[in-house]
Design an enzyme around this catalytic site. Structure first.
Site, mmCIF file in Angstrom:
data_model
loop_
_atom_site.group_PDB
_atom_site.id
_atom_site.type_symbol
_atom_site.label_atom_id
_atom_site.label_comp_id
_atom_site.label_asym_id
_atom_site.label_seq_id
_atom_site.Cartn_x
_atom_site.Cartn_y
_atom_site.Cartn_z
ATOM 1 N N GLU A 30 0.827 -1.221 0.000
ATOM 2 C CA GLU A 30 0.000 0.000 0.000
ATOM 3 C C GLU A 30 0.856 1.263 0.000
ATOM 4 O O GLU A 30 0.407 2.321 -0.435
ATOM 5 C CB GLU A 30 -0.922 0.030 1.226
ATOM 6 C CG GLU A 30 -1.993 -1.048 1.203
ATOM 7 C CD GLU A 30 -2.954 -0.872 2.359
ATOM 8 O OE1 GLU A 30 -3.945 -0.139 2.196
ATOM 9 O OE2 GLU A 30 -2.690 -1.459 3.441
ATOM 10 N N TYR A 62 -15.876 26.229 7.525
ATOM 11 C CA TYR A 62 -15.809 24.957 6.783
ATOM 12 C C TYR A 62 -14.499 24.858 6.011
ATOM 13 O O TYR A 62 -13.979 23.766 5.778
ATOM 14 C CB TYR A 62 -17.016 24.782 5.848
ATOM 15 C CG TYR A 62 -17.377 26.020 5.064
ATOM 16 C CD1 TYR A 62 -16.614 26.418 3.964
ATOM 17 C CD2 TYR A 62 -18.456 26.812 5.441
ATOM 18 C CE1 TYR A 62 -16.908 27.567 3.272
ATOM 19 C CE2 TYR A 62 -18.765 27.965 4.743
ATOM 20 C CZ TYR A 62 -17.988 28.347 3.663
ATOM 21 O OH TYR A 62 -18.268 29.487 2.979
ATOM 22 N N GLU A 82 -8.083 5.060 11.407
ATOM 23 C CA GLU A 82 -8.408 5.577 12.748
ATOM 24 C C GLU A 82 -7.424 6.687 13.130
ATOM 25 O O GLU A 82 -7.805 7.692 13.725
ATOM 26 C CB GLU A 82 -8.304 4.461 13.801
ATOM 27 C CG GLU A 82 -9.432 3.470 13.829
ATOM 28 C CD GLU A 82 -9.271 2.329 12.827
ATOM 29 O OE1 GLU A 82 -8.479 2.477 11.867
ATOM 30 O OE2 GLU A 82 -9.943 1.311 13.005
ATOM 31 N N ARG A 218 -33.392 34.468 40.046
ATOM 32 C CA ARG A 218 -32.595 35.272 39.121
ATOM 33 C C ARG A 218 -33.391 35.616 37.862
ATOM 34 O O ARG A 218 -33.975 34.761 37.233
ATOM 35 C CB ARG A 218 -31.348 34.476 38.720
ATOM 36 C CG ARG A 218 -30.460 35.165 37.714
ATOM 37 C CD ARG A 218 -29.802 36.373 38.371
ATOM 38 N NE ARG A 218 -29.091 37.173 37.392
ATOM 39 C CZ ARG A 218 -27.852 36.955 37.003
ATOM 40 N NH1 ARG A 218 -27.177 35.959 37.509
ATOM 41 N NH2 ARG A 218 -27.275 37.734 36.120
ATOM 42 N N ARG A 227 -29.413 41.672 41.877
ATOM 43 C CA ARG A 227 -29.895 40.316 41.634
ATOM 44 C C ARG A 227 -30.098 39.534 42.929
ATOM 45 O O ARG A 227 -29.435 39.784 43.934
ATOM 46 C CB ARG A 227 -28.934 39.573 40.712
ATOM 47 C CG ARG A 227 -27.611 39.256 41.287
ATOM 48 C CD ARG A 227 -26.389 39.862 40.641
ATOM 49 N NE ARG A 227 -26.483 40.611 39.433
ATOM 50 C CZ ARG A 227 -25.867 40.297 38.307
ATOM 51 N NH1 ARG A 227 -25.151 39.216 38.249
ATOM 52 N NH2 ARG A 227 -25.959 41.066 37.261
ATOM 53 N N ASP A 230 -26.419 35.219 41.936
ATOM 54 C CA ASP A 230 -25.493 35.137 40.809
ATOM 55 C C ASP A 230 -24.485 34.043 41.120
ATOM 56 O O ASP A 230 -23.869 34.058 42.197
ATOM 57 C CB ASP A 230 -24.769 36.492 40.660
ATOM 58 C CG ASP A 230 -23.932 36.559 39.392
ATOM 59 O OD1 ASP A 230 -24.279 35.871 38.420
ATOM 60 O OD2 ASP A 230 -22.940 37.306 39.388
ATOM 61 N N ASP A 232 -21.191 32.401 39.426
ATOM 62 C CA ASP A 232 -20.204 32.449 38.335
ATOM 63 C C ASP A 232 -19.194 31.329 38.518
ATOM 64 O O ASP A 232 -18.778 31.044 39.651
ATOM 65 C CB ASP A 232 -19.444 33.784 38.355
ATOM 66 C CG ASP A 232 -20.294 34.946 37.857
ATOM 67 O OD1 ASP A 232 -21.279 34.702 37.133
ATOM 68 O OD2 ASP A 232 -19.975 36.103 38.207
HETATM 69 N N1 LIG Z 1 -17.316 31.672 33.663
HETATM 70 C C1 LIG Z 1 -18.628 31.926 33.553
HETATM 71 N N2 LIG Z 1 -19.473 31.726 34.597
HETATM 72 C C2 LIG Z 1 -20.784 31.988 34.495
HETATM 73 N N3 LIG Z 1 -21.378 32.470 33.361
HETATM 74 C C3 LIG Z 1 -20.584 32.696 32.290
HETATM 75 C C4 LIG Z 1 -19.185 32.434 32.344
HETATM 76 N N4 LIG Z 1 -18.657 32.742 31.124
HETATM 77 C C5 LIG Z 1 -19.641 33.167 30.363
HETATM 78 N N5 LIG Z 1 -20.821 33.151 31.039
HETATM 79 C C6 LIG Z 1 -22.066 33.581 30.436
HETATM 80 O O1 LIG Z 1 -22.322 34.883 30.871
HETATM 81 C C7 LIG Z 1 -23.699 35.136 30.649
HETATM 82 C C8 LIG Z 1 -24.143 36.295 31.500
HETATM 83 O O2 LIG Z 1 -24.042 35.915 32.846
HETATM 84 P P1 LIG Z 1 -24.605 36.863 33.967
HETATM 85 O O3 LIG Z 1 -25.977 37.341 33.600
HETATM 86 O O4 LIG Z 1 -24.431 36.126 35.272
HETATM 87 O O5 LIG Z 1 -23.602 38.092 33.840
HETATM 88 P P2 LIG Z 1 -23.437 39.207 34.921
HETATM 89 O O6 LIG Z 1 -23.478 38.535 36.265
HETATM 90 O O7 LIG Z 1 -24.411 40.331 34.673
HETATM 91 O O8 LIG Z 1 -21.985 39.748 34.680
HETATM 92 P P3 LIG Z 1 -20.637 39.075 35.106
HETATM 93 O O9 LIG Z 1 -20.430 37.923 34.154
HETATM 94 O O10 LIG Z 1 -19.660 40.180 34.935
HETATM 95 O O11 LIG Z 1 -20.721 38.613 36.545
HETATM 96 C C9 LIG Z 1 -24.379 33.823 30.937
HETATM 97 O O12 LIG Z 1 -25.377 33.591 30.003
HETATM 98 C C10 LIG Z 1 -23.276 32.777 30.830
HETATM 99 O O13 LIG Z 1 -23.558 31.819 29.808
HETATM 100 N N1 LIG Z 2 -19.688 43.834 45.178
HETATM 101 C C1 LIG Z 2 -20.170 43.207 44.095
HETATM 102 N N2 LIG Z 2 -20.353 43.899 42.973
HETATM 103 C C2 LIG Z 2 -20.815 43.272 41.860
HETATM 104 C C3 LIG Z 2 -21.118 41.893 41.893
HETATM 105 C C4 LIG Z 2 -20.924 41.185 43.099
HETATM 106 O O1 LIG Z 2 -21.174 39.940 43.182
HETATM 107 N N3 LIG Z 2 -20.456 41.881 44.172
HETATM 108 N N4 LIG Z 2 -21.548 41.271 40.771
HETATM 109 C C5 LIG Z 2 -21.677 41.935 39.656
HETATM 110 C C6 LIG Z 2 -22.087 41.206 38.425
HETATM 111 O O2 LIG Z 2 -22.041 39.902 38.587
HETATM 112 C C7 LIG Z 2 -21.442 43.350 39.525
HETATM 113 N N5 LIG Z 2 -20.978 43.951 40.724
#
Ligand SMILES: Nc1ncnc2c1ncn2[C@@H]1O[C@H](COP(=O)(O)OP(=O)(O)OP(=O)(O)O)[C@@H](O)[C@H]1O
Ligand SMILES: Nc1nc2c(c(=O)[nH]1)N=C(CO)CN2
Length: 301
Positions: A30, A62, A82, A218, A227, A230, A232
């Site tokens: 081959e 693409y 593979e 929320r 809020r 929250d 994150d």
């Molecule tokens: N590391 C992460 N943790 C949580 N959410 C995230 C993250 N990265 C991106 N996102 C996206 O961010 C979007 C907005 O999130 P959220 O409404 O909590 O923002 P926020 O709290 O107003 O601002 P911040 O993100 O600055 O805290 C969500 O739809 C989520 O999918």
């Molecule tokens: N002190 C404080 N400030 C904010 C906070 C928070 O959790 N604490 N979250 C935000 C958007 O997620 C914007 N500002």
């Protein structure tokens, strides 16, 4: 692919029939002649993010899929289709695809019978969809409406019900709201940090946290609006991502004392994107409104 567990459906971009003459194969004969190898490549993406800004940088082109297939099929001969499929898949994942499916066909494979095609198909998940590896995660919690202490305690209990092992919980701290320029005043926040280990895929963890946020009251209406809850994801061990729905580390974690200080309380030696969090805190202290006071009712570790 089953994607409902992530709270939204994925899209895909694909190219089929990328054809290259090459001499891959197990048998010595081959290697002495060229036959066609054909690749079909489908990348899982989030077309909404790309389409909303009409930006090719937010998707996988693409044309890139075709380049990846061509470059693998036309480079040094290997034994197995593979191997070709795996190499193509890894190149496509490196472009930020959420997952990829690759089929490599070898319609002139050395098979004695009359046959139509010989092919292999593989599917590979990118880091945001990959489950099964236990990773350390740092979660920031915040609330400044309702009864924030009660809500954060409730949210921590809900997080503990997930398939996770909670490794640390900070004190609850009352913090001055960090607002966007011109934004109206808001009540103080209560913030905390929780760390955990989990084998959940990062996007699955995000979906579960967003579901807890919604049950915690929320409503998303204003950027940085007041809020009830929250949640994150600040970091997930070993995962970096520019994806809009889950950017890792969190793009603002390094400038938020309301995240870094509670985190440092439970993991003083931690790093964020290669920087010791203790140094990030030292760099921020003069510039950012400090944590004002402990909030009562902290969950404790
Ligand atoms: N590391 C992460 N943790 C949580 N959410 C995230 C993250 N990265 C991106 N996102 C996206 O961010 C979007 C907005 O999130 P959220 O409404 O909590 O923002 P926020 O709290 O107003 O601002 P911040 O993100 O600055 O805290 C969500 O739809 C989520 O999918
Ligand atoms: N002190 C404080 N400030 C904010 C906070 C928070 O959790 N604490 N979250 C935000 C958007 O997620 C914007 N500002």
């Amino acid at each position: 692919m089953e994607t409902s567990r992530f709270g939204f459906s994925f899209d895909s971009v694909k190219i089929t029939g990328v054809r290259v003459l090459a001499s891959h194969g197990v048998f010595a004969e081959e290697r002495e002649r060229c036959v066609p190898f054909i690749a079909d490549v489908e990348a899982l993406i989030d077309a909404r993010c790309a389409a909303s800004g009409d930006e090719v940088a937010k998707t996988v082109s693409y044309a890139d899929l075709a380049d990846d297939a061509e470059s693998v099929l036309s480079s040094g001969a290997v034994n197995l289709i593979e191997t070709l499929a795996e190499r193509i898949a890894q190149k496509v994942l490196a472009r930020g695809a959420l997952a990829v499916e690759v089929t490599v066909h070898k319609p002139e494979a050395p098979v004695r019978q009359e046959f139509a095609d010989a092919a292999v198909t593989i599917r590979r998940d990118g880091p945001l969809l990959a489950s099964g590896t236990i990773r350390h995660v740092v979660i920031g919690l915040g609330a400044n409406l309702g009864d924030p202490v009660q809500t954060l305690n409730w949210a921590m209990e809900e997080i503990r019900r997930l398939p996770v092992h909670v490794t640390g919980v900070s004190q609850f701290v009352q913090t001055t709201p960090v607002l966007a320029p011109g934004q109206a005043a808001q009540p103080n926040y209560v913030n905390a940090v929780l760390t955990l280990d989990t084998a959940l895929a990062p996007l699955e963890l995000l979906a579960k946290l967003q579901e807890i946020e919604v049950r915690g009251g929320r409503v998303r209406h204003e950027h940085w609006g007041a809020r009830y809850l929250d949640l994150d994801i600040e970091t997930i061990e070993g995962v970096r991502s520019d994806y809009e729905r889950l950017t890792l580390p969190h793009p603002r974690a390094d400038e938020r004392l309301f995240v870094l200080e509670p985190w440092a309380e439970i993991e003083p030696e931690a790093y964020l994107a290669g920087e010791p969090i203790s140094e990030l805190i030292d760099g921020l202290a003069p510039a950012v409104a400090p944590v004002t006071a402990p909030a009562t009712g902290e969950a404790g570790a």
